[in-house]
Scaffold this motif. Structure first.
Motif, mmCIF file in Angstrom:
data_model
loop_
_atom_site.group_PDB
_atom_site.id
_atom_site.type_symbol
_atom_site.label_atom_id
_atom_site.label_comp_id
_atom_site.label_asym_id
_atom_site.label_seq_id
_atom_site.Cartn_x
_atom_site.Cartn_y
_atom_site.Cartn_z
ATOM 1 N N VAL A 43 1.062 -1.298 -0.046
ATOM 2 C CA VAL A 43 0.075 0.073 -0.087
ATOM 3 C C VAL A 43 0.808 1.093 0.007
ATOM 4 C CG1 VAL A 43 -1.720 -1.167 1.233
ATOM 5 C CG2 VAL A 43 -0.267 0.255 2.561
ATOM 6 N N LEU A 78 2.534 3.211 -1.981
ATOM 7 C CA LEU A 78 2.742 4.298 -3.076
ATOM 8 C C LEU A 78 1.257 4.980 -2.597
ATOM 9 C CD1 LEU A 78 3.589 5.787 -5.560
ATOM 10 C CD2 LEU A 78 2.506 4.102 -6.881
ATOM 11 N N SER A 79 0.018 4.172 -2.632
ATOM 12 C CA SER A 79 -1.208 4.906 -2.514
ATOM 13 C C SER A 79 -1.225 5.868 -1.168
ATOM 14 C CB SER A 79 -2.372 3.929 -2.220
ATOM 15 O OG SER A 79 -1.961 2.777 -1.678
ATOM 16 N N VAL A 134 0.994 8.946 -1.702
ATOM 17 C CA VAL A 134 0.115 9.850 -2.448
ATOM 18 C C VAL A 134 -0.665 10.462 -1.650
ATOM 19 C CG1 VAL A 134 -1.395 10.132 -4.317
ATOM 20 C CG2 VAL A 134 0.710 8.711 -4.689
ATOM 21 N N LEU A 135 -1.548 9.888 -0.694
ATOM 22 C CA LEU A 135 -2.344 10.527 0.187
ATOM 23 C C LEU A 135 -1.632 11.514 0.927
ATOM 24 C CD1 LEU A 135 -5.174 8.131 1.025
ATOM 25 C CD2 LEU A 135 -5.314 9.968 -0.654
ATOM 26 N N SER A 185 -0.569 14.529 -0.743
ATOM 27 C CA SER A 185 -1.567 15.217 -1.177
ATOM 28 C C SER A 185 -2.307 15.857 -0.118
ATOM 29 C CB SER A 185 -2.830 14.518 -1.744
ATOM 30 O OG SER A 185 -2.250 13.741 -2.786
ATOM 31 N N PHE A 186 -2.349 15.258 1.141
ATOM 32 C CA PHE A 186 -2.952 16.035 2.476
ATOM 33 C C PHE A 186 -2.033 17.008 2.998
ATOM 34 C CE2 PHE A 186 -6.437 12.992 1.917
ATOM 35 C CZ PHE A 186 -7.652 13.967 2.151
ATOM 36 N N GLY A 195 0.167 18.894 1.153
ATOM 37 C CA GLY A 195 0.021 20.081 0.388
ATOM 38 C C GLY A 195 -1.324 21.054 0.643
ATOM 39 N N PHE A 196 -2.416 19.985 0.689
ATOM 40 C CA PHE A 196 -3.770 20.609 0.952
ATOM 41 C C PHE A 196 -3.828 21.347 2.376
ATOM 42 C CE2 PHE A 196 -7.806 20.573 3.064
ATOM 43 C CZ PHE A 196 -8.591 20.802 2.112
ATOM 44 N N LEU A 244 -1.559 24.707 2.396
ATOM 45 C CA LEU A 244 -2.283 25.875 1.505
ATOM 46 C C LEU A 244 -3.541 26.115 2.265
ATOM 47 C CD1 LEU A 244 -1.641 24.141 -2.114
ATOM 48 C CD2 LEU A 244 -0.445 26.283 -1.003
ATOM 49 N N LEU A 296 -12.026 15.300 4.879
ATOM 50 C CA LEU A 296 -11.545 14.636 3.682
ATOM 51 C C LEU A 296 -10.616 13.428 3.603
ATOM 52 C CD1 LEU A 296 -10.718 18.181 1.917
ATOM 53 C CD2 LEU A 296 -12.972 16.575 1.519
ATOM 54 N N LEU A 328 -12.241 5.222 1.167
ATOM 55 C CA LEU A 328 -12.440 4.927 -0.089
ATOM 56 C C LEU A 328 -11.285 4.027 -0.844
ATOM 57 C CD1 LEU A 328 -14.009 8.254 -1.486
ATOM 58 C CD2 LEU A 328 -14.972 5.951 -1.677
ATOM 59 N N VAL A 329 -10.166 4.405 -0.202
ATOM 60 C CA VAL A 329 -8.959 3.771 -0.679
ATOM 61 C C VAL A 329 -8.640 2.450 0.098
ATOM 62 C CG1 VAL A 329 -6.543 3.921 -1.202
ATOM 63 C CG2 VAL A 329 -8.168 5.650 -1.790
ATOM 64 N N PHE A 330 -8.676 2.327 1.364
ATOM 65 C CA PHE A 330 -8.143 1.306 2.309
ATOM 66 C C PHE A 330 -9.227 0.543 2.729
ATOM 67 C CE2 PHE A 330 -4.755 4.495 2.070
ATOM 68 C CZ PHE A 330 -3.824 3.672 1.664
#
Lengths: 46, 335
Positions: B85, B87-88, B91-92, B95-96, B98-99, B102, B325, B332-334
């Motif tokens: 798991v 890579l996924s 990525v999460l 992404s979070f 960065g989210f 910002l 989120l 949704l992913v895991f």
């Protein structure tokens, strides 16, 4: 509800069911990439 | 010199060990998770009778015990499962991260109109690893000392709030261990509370929470450099600051993560027997218990009142957004 059930209706498969089936079939990494991109896009656009 | 330093920390470490023993005994008696009891015990003692001056140096070592425990925990990590798991999860995490960076910057500047530098401290503190991140970026951001104090008080407040609420929410929603661990690792603030909340939920959730949190922590150097370059340019420089270097990056990097990776590699290569792995597991459970008593003593309820309402609302809005989120994404992913 499966694709088979949906395709029996006159209106064709329910788009929500279809989208759900496609999402479920997606590879886990792709799911993460799609959700990650969505999350970043929301904050970048705003 | 070494003997003098050791003598200075021994009384406080003895207090931590005694607290851990009390939490362990109480846990068996009242049926409450011993990690939560350890933190609670620390909070109650520090905020009622207070911590004696002779114990302070030793109590401050709790971060060392937590990091040592995380290194030993590497032996229990299912590396094959993690790689499947990896890579996924990465990525999460990115992404979070960065989210949330910002999001806090935007909300702090545009909605609550707090000073840019304070907003950046809150953004780094919430997005990466709490107080350590605030301290790491503060020189690059050129923040004032009262802004650092505000940011630290705000982040500590949310450490306490999330530690108290996350396991309860997880149980209410009946989240799978992996989902709870990844959710806590992505959306809670500092490493200690993430590990505590994760293991309070379940051992598997604790391992996922810790791994996810470590994934966030390793970005501390990158974020510190980005902030240093940004503020150098704001101040009329060309961005080529002395801090934007490999040495600076290495200075900020949480080195204990390397120890964790090394132990995980050794264990997954089959170089440790089952008995040795079991011994290391006992070791990290004990170290976490000792560390969490110290974590509790570092939560000063009086000090949290120093936080301003605007910084508090900035981090609260980020916590709600990221929490909702990331829970959705983890499910949704895991799930």
């Amino acid at each position: 509800m499966s694709n088979e059930d949906s395709s029996n209706t006159a209106a064709g498969p329910d788009p929500i069911d279809l989208a759900f089936d496609r999402w479920t079939a997606l590879d886990r990494d792709w799911k993460a990439v799609i959700l990650g991109t969505l999350v970043l896009s929301v904050v970048l656009v705003s | 010199m070494i003997a003098r330093n050791t003598a200075r920390v021994v009384p406080g470490v003895a207090v931590l060990v005694a607290g851990a023993a009390v939490a362990h005994v109480l846990s068996t008696a009242v049926g409450v998770n011993r990690l939560i009891l350890a933190v609670g015990l620390g909070v109650v003692v520090a905020n009622s009778v207070g911590t004696p001056e002779w114990a302070e140096d030793g109590l401050a070592t709790h971060k060392l015990w937590l990091e040592t425990g995380i290194v030993l925990m590497g032996a229990r990590i299912a590396v094959d499962q993690l790689l499947s798991v990896g890579l996924s999860l990465l990525v999460l995490v990115v992404s979070f991260l960065g989210f949330s960076l910002l999001f806090v910057e935007l909300v702090a500047r545009n909605v609550f109109e707090i000073p840019d530098r304070l907003g950046s401290l809150l953004a780094a503190g919430y997005s990466i690893c709490g107080v350590s991140a605030i301290v790491a970026v503060s020189s690059g951001v050129r923040a004032k000392s009262e802004q650092i104090a505000y940011a630290v008080a705000t982040i500590l407040l949310f450490d306490a709030v999330t530690l108290a609420t996350y396991p309860a929410i997880g149980r209410l929603l009946d989240l799978p261990d992996i989902v709870f661990g990844i959710w806590a690792g992505i959306s809670m603030v500092s490493t200690g509370p993430v590990v505590a909340a994760g293991f309070a939920y379940s051992p598997t959730a604790g391992q996922w929470a810790t791994v996810t949190k470590l994934g966030r922590n390793v970005f501390i150097g990158v974020v510190a450099i980005l902030y240093a370059v940004y503020y150098a340019r704001q101040n009329g420089g060309d961005g080529e600051t002395s801090v934007a270097s490999w040495r600076y990056f290495w200075g900020q990097f949480p080195k204990f993560v390397l120890g964790f990776v090394l132990v995980a590699g050794v264990a997954s290569a089959g170089l440790l027997s089952d008995a040795e792995v079991a011994l290391l597991e006992r070791g990290y459970q004990l170290l976490f218990l000792v560390a969490f008593v110290g974590l509790g003593t570092s939560i000063e309820i009086q000090g949290m009142r120093r936080t301003g309402i605007k910084p508090l609302l900035v981090v609260l809005s980020a916590l709600v957004a990221v929490s909702v989120l990331s829970l959705g994404a983890a499910m949704l992913v895991f799930a």
